[in-house]
Design a protein around this motif. Structure first.
Motif, PDB file in Angstrom:
ATOM      1  N   ASP A 300       0.847  -1.185   0.000  1.00  0.00           N
ATOM      2  CA  ASP A 300       0.000   0.000   0.000  1.00  0.00           C
ATOM      3  C   ASP A 300       0.883   1.236   0.000  1.00  0.00           C
ATOM      4  O   ASP A 300       2.102   1.159   0.193  1.00  0.00           O
ATOM      5  CB  ASP A 300      -0.907   0.006   1.230  1.00  0.00           C
ATOM      6  N   ILE A 301       0.275   2.397  -0.185  1.00  0.00           N
ATOM      7  CA  ILE A 301       0.969   3.673  -0.067  1.00  0.00           C
ATOM      8  C   ILE A 301       1.124   4.008   1.416  1.00  0.00           C
ATOM      9  O   ILE A 301       0.186   3.861   2.195  1.00  0.00           O
ATOM     10  CB  ILE A 301       0.195   4.780  -0.801  1.00  0.00           C
ATOM     11  N   SER A 302       2.314   4.472   1.813  1.00  0.00           N
ATOM     12  CA  SER A 302       2.566   4.773   3.205  1.00  0.00           C
ATOM     13  C   SER A 302       3.530   5.950   3.311  1.00  0.00           C
ATOM     14  O   SER A 302       3.988   6.494   2.308  1.00  0.00           O
ATOM     15  CB  SER A 302       3.140   3.537   3.921  1.00  0.00           C
ATOM     16  N   SER A 303       3.844   6.324   4.562  1.00  0.00           N
ATOM     17  CA  SER A 303       4.767   7.430   4.823  1.00  0.00           C
ATOM     18  C   SER A 303       5.374   7.251   6.204  1.00  0.00           C
ATOM     19  O   SER A 303       4.875   6.464   7.027  1.00  0.00           O
ATOM     20  CB  SER A 303       4.040   8.771   4.737  1.00  0.00           C
ATOM     21  N   THR A 304       6.436   7.994   6.479  1.00  0.00           N
ATOM     22  CA  THR A 304       7.039   7.975   7.810  1.00  0.00           C
ATOM     23  C   THR A 304       6.040   8.414   8.862  1.00  0.00           C
ATOM     24  O   THR A 304       5.974   7.852   9.960  1.00  0.00           O
ATOM     25  CB  THR A 304       8.271   8.899   7.839  1.00  0.00           C
ATOM     26  N   LEU A 305       5.227   9.408   8.534  1.00  0.00           N
ATOM     27  CA  LEU A 305       4.233   9.899   9.481  1.00  0.00           C
ATOM     28  C   LEU A 305       3.224   8.814   9.835  1.00  0.00           C
ATOM     29  O   LEU A 305       2.821   8.670  10.987  1.00  0.00           O
ATOM     30  CB  LEU A 305       3.533  11.122   8.903  1.00  0.00           C
ATOM     31  N   ASP A 306       2.807   8.029   8.842  1.00  0.00           N
ATOM     32  CA  ASP A 306       1.886   6.921   9.120  1.00  0.00           C
ATOM     33  C   ASP A 306       2.515   5.902  10.064  1.00  0.00           C
ATOM     34  O   ASP A 306       1.855   5.383  10.974  1.00  0.00           O
ATOM     35  CB  ASP A 306       1.480   6.229   7.814  1.00  0.00           C
ATOM     36  N   GLU A 307       3.799   5.595   9.860  1.00  0.00           N
ATOM     37  CA  GLU A 307       4.462   4.602  10.694  1.00  0.00           C
ATOM     38  C   GLU A 307       4.644   5.100  12.126  1.00  0.00           C
ATOM     39  O   GLU A 307       4.422   4.370  13.082  1.00  0.00           O
ATOM     40  CB  GLU A 307       5.815   4.237  10.083  1.00  0.00           C
ATOM     41  N   LEU A 308       5.058   6.363  12.277  1.00  0.00           N
ATOM     42  CA  LEU A 308       5.295   6.896  13.614  1.00  0.00           C
ATOM     43  C   LEU A 308       4.001   7.124  14.376  1.00  0.00           C
ATOM     44  O   LEU A 308       4.009   7.182  15.609  1.00  0.00           O
ATOM     45  CB  LEU A 308       6.075   8.209  13.525  1.00  0.00           C
ATOM     46  N   ALA A 309       2.886   7.269  13.666  1.00  0.00           N
ATOM     47  CA  ALA A 309       1.605   7.527  14.329  1.00  0.00           C
ATOM     48  C   ALA A 309       0.947   6.267  14.859  1.00  0.00           C
ATOM     49  O   ALA A 309      -0.222   6.273  15.217  1.00  0.00           O
ATOM     50  CB  ALA A 309       0.656   8.247  13.371  1.00  0.00           C
ATOM     51  N   GLY A 310       1.688   5.172  14.893  1.00  0.00           N
ATOM     52  CA  GLY A 310       1.161   3.967  15.532  1.00  0.00           C
ATOM     53  C   GLY A 310       1.058   2.756  14.641  1.00  0.00           C
ATOM     54  O   GLY A 310       0.603   1.705  15.086  1.00  0.00           O
ATOM     55  N   GLY A 311       1.495   2.875  13.387  1.00  0.00           N
ATOM     56  CA  GLY A 311       1.381   1.740  12.494  1.00  0.00           C
ATOM     57  C   GLY A 311       2.199   0.539  12.920  1.00  0.00           C
ATOM     58  O   GLY A 311       1.855  -0.598  12.619  1.00  0.00           O
ATOM     59  N   GLU A 312       3.299   0.785  13.678  1.00  0.00           N
ATOM     60  CA  GLU A 312       4.147  -0.336  14.065  1.00  0.00           C
ATOM     61  C   GLU A 312       3.458  -1.268  15.040  1.00  0.00           C
ATOM     62  O   GLU A 312       3.833  -2.438  15.170  1.00  0.00           O
ATOM     63  CB  GLU A 312       5.462   0.180  14.667  1.00  0.00           C
TER      64      GLU A 312
END
Length: 488
Positions: A300-312
């Motif tokens: 999917d499309i993603s970004s650093t902001l998406d990961e840091l906002a709890g995606g992990e």
């Protein structure tokens, strides 16, 4: 930070006994035979760390969440120009403003870790504390939700996110997300329905002066074969201007299923034909008496902001490390320990302002015995930069169009006595970058240590670490650390 602290303390009076406040003092003395990662001549050094901190957790009442903050102070005996003092913070929580109707979710973090996947030291290294590598993320997300019929559910939500980097590493980024979702999966018993609309506006404060927009709308037809198996048929439309200057749009067609054969096993699979090709999301979890298995794969499309906002948190490798933590610890401390292991196992992605097309696959298994816990994990993340973000980026995507990171780790926790543990881990990773320049880095990280609880509130430890990187830029380090942690 102020938002999280204010929300937690506002919620305390209602059910004060559910709040856990844990002041602590962490100290560490480290000897390393190669302190300078920018010099090819190894330099020995001693580094002392004294870090007062506090952990707050609340697991019931109208506010549930945790906050973990510490003031890290690193002092070098020889390389004094690398002395650093900074605030490290991680917190997440949700406030129920109106019972079962209005909620406000909060998230925040301040961290310093290598922003490049090709750095000599890997992510999560305790000695990586350069100001230029600081990343700050904040998120506030109010939402209104309601129920109707026997199983109908609706949600109207908004989320505002901010991302900032240190010393110009990242352009300050603001993201606004609007979500409208209504569904009734069993409206007609055999059939159900769902509608989901989302819009994401992203703006960058320097470098490009450009705003980008993504819009996605989906309709889902549920087919309830039986209580344990449900099929989904998906149709929709999406548009964004991430790839082309004049935008890109197209239809979404897909299908999926959810299978829950037992209370301990769950499998969810979705696949869609989208404007970037095939997108998918697969999640599997199986729990046995002495083991837990996790697996996930997505594109999917993603970004650093998406990961840091709890995606992990959804990453099975992160879940594996979280489950290894002591459940008797406050939530703030469990999250702190899990994130440290997750970073060392290659779970932290590169830091960039770009949106990218990401394909990930990861899995893990943990075996629990009377005195031993043995865990295995694997993870691979391929990221392809979208063209709309070229030309103004810092970090790896300023010179690479594509990165591929593969990591595998083995960890062992052995209980020596009732108050002492032996722990060891081996992590092997490889990262490739392709674009204007090509780089290839193999990294080996070995950790072995002993921890002992001296009293209910004091823990001491001794740890040996070996790091070796080969490829475009060779580096090796041996480090010995003595730690003493106290809770008050």
């Amino acid at each position: 930070m102020s938002i999280l602290v204010l929300a937690m303390f506002m919620a305390m009076p209602a059910v004060a006994q559910t709040v856990t406040i844990t002041p602590r003092l962490d100290t560490r003395l480290t000897w390393t035979d190669n302190v300078d990662t920018s010099d090819d001549n190894p330099q020995k050094d001693w580094i002392a760390e004294i870090s007062p901190g506090i952990g707050l957790s609340r697991e019931s009442g109208r506010f549930r969440g945790y906050l973990n903050a510490s003031l890290r102070n690193l002092v070098h005996a020889r390389k004094t120009e690398d002395n650093e003092t900074y605030l490290a913070l991680d917190g997440s929580g949700e406030f129920e403003a109106v019972e079962d109707t209005v909620f406000i979710a909060l998230r925040g973090s301040i961290s310093r870790t290598n922003t490049s996947a090709f750095s000599r030291r890997g992510s999560g290294d305790s000695l990586s504390a350069y100001k230029a590598d600081e990343t700050r993320m904040w998120s506030v997300a109010p939402r209104y939700q309601f129920r109707f019929g026997d199983a109908g559910f609706g949600r109207l939500g908004y989320e505002s996110r901010w991302l900032a980097g240190g010393s110009g590493t990242l352009a300050d980024t603001r993201q606004e997300r609007w979500i409208v979702s209504v569904s009734d999966p069993s409206a007609l018993r055999l059939f159900g329905w769902g509608v989901n609309l989302m819009r994401i506006d992203t703006s960058f404060e320097k470098g490009s002066n450009r705003n980008v927009v993504q819009e996605i709308g989906r309709a889902t037809l549920f087919v309830n074969i039986d209580p344990q198996f449900r099929m989904r048929l998906i149709g929709g439309y999406e548009s964004n201007d991430y790839e082309l200057s004049d935008g890109e749009e197209g239809s979404i067609w897909g299908a999926g299923f959810d299978w829950y054969p037992t209370e301990r096993t769950r499998l969810s699979v979705s696949g869609e034909d989208r404007i970037f090709g095939i997108g998918y999301d697969v999640r599997f979890r199986h729990r046995m008496a002495r083991s837990t298995w996790n697996f996930s794969a997505s594109r999917d499309i993603s970004s650093t902001l998406d990961e840091l906002a709890g995606g992990e948190i959804l990453d099975p490798v992160f879940q594996l490390f979280y489950m290894r933590t002591d459940p008797s610890l406050p939530e703030a401390e469990r999250m702190r320990q899990a994130r440290a292991e997750y970073e060392r196992a290659g779970g932290v992605g590169i830091r960039t302002n770009a949106y990218f097309l990401q394909r990930t696959i990861g899995g893990g298994v943990s075996f629990v015995g009377a005195r031993n816990t043995l865990s295995f994990s694997i993870r691979r993340a391929e990221r392809e930069r979208l063209d709309a973000f070229s030309g103004f980026l810092a970090g790896d995507f300023s010179e690479f169009e594509y990165t591929d990171t593969r990591a595998a780790s083995v960890t062992l926790l052995h209980r020596l006595t009732g108050t002492s543990n032996l722990n060891g881990s081996i992590t092997r990773s490889n990262t490739e970058g392709r674009g204007i320049n090509n780089q290839d880095v193999d990294r080996l990280l070995l950790n072995i240590g002993v921890t002992r609880r001296l009293s209910p509130d004091t823990t001491a430890g001794l740890n040996y670490r070996h790091t070796k990187s080969t490829g475009t830029d060779d580096y090796s380090e041996n480090a010995i650390s003595a730690t003493l942690g106290m809770q008050f």
